[in-house]
Structure formats: C-alpha cells, structure tokens
Design an enzyme around this catalytic site. Sequence first.
Site, PDB file in Angstrom:
ATOM      1  N   ASP A 271     -12.998  49.763 -10.228  1.00 25.58           N
ATOM      2  CA  ASP A 271     -13.224  51.438 -10.449  1.00 25.58           C
ATOM      3  C   ASP A 271     -13.091  51.684 -12.030  1.00 25.58           C
ATOM      4  O   ASP A 271     -11.785  51.708 -12.578  1.00 25.58           O
ATOM      5  CB  ASP A 271     -12.130  51.959  -9.629  1.00 25.58           C
ATOM      6  CG  ASP A 271     -12.507  53.287  -9.328  1.00 25.58           C
ATOM      7  OD1 ASP A 271     -13.479  53.935  -9.885  1.00 25.58           O
ATOM      8  OD2 ASP A 271     -11.812  53.790  -8.091  1.00 25.58           O
ATOM      9  N   ASP A 331     -17.323  60.120  -4.414  1.00 24.50           N
ATOM     10  CA  ASP A 331     -16.589  59.621  -3.223  1.00 24.50           C
ATOM     11  C   ASP A 331     -17.202  60.582  -1.863  1.00 24.50           C
ATOM     12  O   ASP A 331     -17.568  61.518  -1.999  1.00 24.50           O
ATOM     13  CB  ASP A 331     -15.334  59.933  -3.442  1.00 24.50           C
ATOM     14  CG  ASP A 331     -14.445  59.125  -4.315  1.00 24.50           C
ATOM     15  OD1 ASP A 331     -15.248  58.471  -5.095  1.00 24.50           O
ATOM     16  OD2 ASP A 331     -13.125  59.087  -4.263  1.00 24.50           O
TER      17      ASP A 331
HETATM   18  C1  GLA Z   1     -12.210  56.551  -6.723  1.00 23.88           C
HETATM   19  C2  GLA Z   1     -12.946  55.656  -5.896  1.00 23.88           C
HETATM   20  C3  GLA Z   1     -12.554  55.975  -4.415  1.00 23.88           C
HETATM   21  C4  GLA Z   1     -11.118  55.137  -4.413  1.00 23.88           C
HETATM   22  C5  GLA Z   1     -10.132  56.123  -5.512  1.00 23.88           C
HETATM   23  C6  GLA Z   1      -8.782  55.286  -5.545  1.00 23.88           C
HETATM   24  O1  GLA Z   1     -12.135  57.821  -6.502  1.00 23.88           O
HETATM   25  O2  GLA Z   1     -14.254  56.328  -5.866  1.00 23.88           O
HETATM   26  O3  GLA Z   1     -13.440  55.008  -3.633  1.00 23.88           O
HETATM   27  O4  GLA Z   1     -10.960  53.840  -4.603  1.00 23.88           O
HETATM   28  O5  GLA Z   1     -10.680  55.932  -6.815  1.00 23.88           O
HETATM   29  O6  GLA Z   1      -7.856  56.021  -6.446  1.00 23.88           O
END
Ligand code: GLA
Length: 507
Positions: A271, A331
């Site tokens: 990420d 997200d």
């Molecule tokens: C980001 C990602 C999510 C999740 C969070 C965890 O927002 O896009 O899918 O993994 O981090 O902190």
Amino acid sequence: MVGKSAQWGTTAAHMRANKYALLICLLWTAAAYGQGLAGRWAATGRTLDNGEQEKSILELKQDGNALTGTVTTLGGSSDVKGTATGTHFELYGAWNAKRPFLVGDLVNGEIHAAQGRRQWVARPATPADDVPKIAYIEPPALHPVPENGLARTPPMGWNSWNLFAGKVDDPTVRTIADAMVSSGMRDAGYIYVNIDDTWEGVRDASGNLQTNHKFPDMKALADYVHSKGLKLGIYSGPGPRTCANYPASYGHEEQDAKTFAGWGIDYLKYDWCSAAMTYKDDKLQPVYQKMGEALETTGRPMVYSLCEYGRGKVETWGPQVGGNLWRTTDDIRDQWSSMIGNIEEQVPTAPYAGPGHWNDPDMLEIGNGHMTDDEYRTHMSLWALTAAPLLAGNDIRSMTDATKAILMNKEVIAVDQDALGKQASPVKNGDLETWVKPLADGGVAVGIVNLGDSAATAAVRASDLHLAGKVKSARDLWAHQDVKFTGDGYSATVRSHGVLMLRVSTE
Ligand code: GLA
C-alpha cells in the site's frame, strides 16, 4: 494581553541563553494570542497496537487566508497548503490535491482537527516533540521483473480491512479460516485469507519486522491457515509507514520479503500511503518493482497486489514490476454510490486485464449491511463481469443465507474466473447499463444494471452481444434457470439497483 507582553519582555534576557525556549515562547504566544494558525505545532495521536505513539509536527505560515507549510509525521515530511476562514482551516498535502488531509479549528490556542477518521489535537511544539526525519532512498533503475505465474484467474479470498479494520487479530483470522471451510467459501474458490493493516510490531535490533501482540506467532497462524487448505496474505507498503501508521517496508524490502516468505505468506498487498511523502508519482514504478523483485528473490510464490489507488496509470506497467493485481480506485465503502463509482472509475483500464494481472476496484462489501441484497447482487455481478478480484470483506462466521447465496453463486463466480480473463465495459442507455463479457467457450456473460430509482424493463438484444455463432442457450445466473432467448433476445423486469445477469452460449 498588555500584561502578558510585559511579562514576556522582562524574562527575555534570561531566555536568550536558550534560543529554543525563546522560539517556543514566541510561537506559543503567537498561536495563543490571535496570530492565527502560524507556528510550529505538535500533535500526538493514538498509541498503536505495537506500543508506538503517533506524532506529527505541523509548521505553518499564514498570509491572510492562505496557509503554507510542512507536515512531518512518522511516515515522512511533505509540503502542505490550504486556507483559513476565521479559526477554521483546511489543509491539503502535496501528495493529494483531491482531499484535504487535515480539517479543523483553532480552539483556545490548540488545533483540534480530523485527519480522515483520526482526531488530532496539536499544541505549540517543543524540541522534545521532534519527529525523526526520513532519509531519501533512490529506488533502483527500471528493468522488467519476470512473471511469477500466479493469479491466472482473478484472486479470490477474504480480507480483514472492510469490516474489522484495526480490530483484526490471530483468533479472528483462525475463526474466519474455519468458517471459510464450514460455510463452503473455500470450496467455492475463496482461497486467500488476507490480513490487512495493523498486524505490525516494531523492528528488532537487526531490523526484522515483528508482529504486535494481536498476532503472537505468524508462522503458527500460517501453518493453521494452510492446514485448512487455505492460503495466508499479509499487508505492508513501500513507505516508512502504512496507512494506519504502522511500520512499513521502506528500506527493508528484501528483509521483509524474506520474513514474509519465512512465515509462509502467500500474498502481499503493498500500500503506497506514506510513500507519497517521499516519492512523486514518477517513482511509483521503480518503487513497486523493488518489492516485486524482492518477493521473487525469496523463491516463495506470493501474489503481489499493488495498492496505489490507480495512480500513474498503474495498469500500463503493473505486470512489468511483478504485479498480479492493482487497485484502480480509492477505498470502497459499503454504500451504493461508492461501489458503483469504483466500478465506473476503472472502465478505462479494461484493455489491461488478463491472466496473471488484474484491475482491482477494491474488495467486496457484500454482507456488511449497508446495501440491499439487490445492490449486493449487482456488486457481485459487476465484479464478476469485470474480472475483478473477489475478496470478501464481511464476517464469514455469521453470514445470512442471502449473503451466502450471493458470495457463493457458483455460476457468477465462473464468469469472474473465466479463463479468457476479459474485463467487460459498459454501454449506457438511460438508467440501464449493459456490460458484456466475452467468455472462453465463445459465449458471453451479460449484465444489465438498473441505476434508476424505479423498476425498468431490461432487454438483452442478441445484436449487442457480438456473438460468433448462433445462440444455443441462455441462463439467468441469479434465478438459476434457463430462459427462452428468441431471435431478438430476452427481456425482464429489473428492480431499482438490481441486475439481470445472463450467460449466453453459442452453437
Ligand atoms: C488504505 C487501503 C485500504 C486499507 C487501508 C489500511 O486505505 O486502500 O484498502 O488497506 O489502507 O490502512
């Protein structure tokens, strides 16, 4: 106010001996007595599950309504700018101009603000508040990483984030793994059990990343998950910190890849998050390549999931850095508009999907309770039509029959997992949107989604399907029955936010 100034004046000579103390006093006075948001502010956040304390330093200048400055966090340092309206302010980080990173107010000489879901209280900073600076590491030169041969069809499994977020721990993962078997999810193809953010501990003296108290023994957990015929996934990122502010793999890529391999990990979600404070988007590719290569060097097959929200046209280079899937959007939330928004946003990426490398509009929200079952059926249908990874994000241990029927609809799963690996694109006609996905057997899957607020008649016309042969049969994949497909096609009533999904086979 006059009295206060005089008081600072009489102590100034004494303070000269300590320039830091003087600076702090001045900043504190400025902040507390009406010079707005200018100053050097220190915020402490949560205590993380690994015992670390979140902290940030915000250095701001104010010129009228305009704010400029820097923010330094455990994840790095970056320019910020924004506006102040009276005591209210909004600040944007240089890494993301779309959404403010901090929104808040000046209240009695303190900053009270929200960073997404996190709350901040910042006070005038002292030297003791300093956050260590992150040294820049130049990423390696570009060269293609060989394909790892994994994910020939879109990965299927479960991920902890959408429902459990920071509340995931070893017992949760074990009991989810049990339920993946007892519910039939594993046998329906959901193989990966993926731990998302907040498992991380701190690094030991040799720099090895450890787990925190929620995961006492990751290797034992992997053994347990494997004993159930499932695979275990984990999460990290290329920056110094993850999105939830836990230690990530910056400067430790090879070491972490080895640690993951040693634990028996089968899947890594990687990420971007705090990497955006260190690197501009022109470095996305070499930075992701670094971990792609590190994973392959371990010799353990690990699916490599890039999570950078579609930045830098990831679909055009994801496979070259060893990626098996990459997020194309922000997200997802358990909400119709978010789900539909994500799937629409990844439409331009359609030509880039194929065996071994997939566009990822984010994980499933099916069963999390904030959409109707019609909307969840549409969610499942659209993910299958677009060959998206199917990572359930609900509590597998307590699914309703309706949720089970949606997630484990084998005919819809077969569309997602079709060997040809094509991603459908939509054609819009009023409130109805038609998605056609060519299948390996020469037939197609077609979904008509009703985006409107009332029921509508959806017509599947044979001429829209671009079939090579004559129609042999058609089947409604949610009603689980064959339907009569005449020369013109087939039509049915579709409720608001519902879907008609057919598989049409040719002679
Ligand atoms: C980001 C990602 C999510 C999740 C969070 C965890 O927002 O896009 O899918 O993994 O981090 O902190």
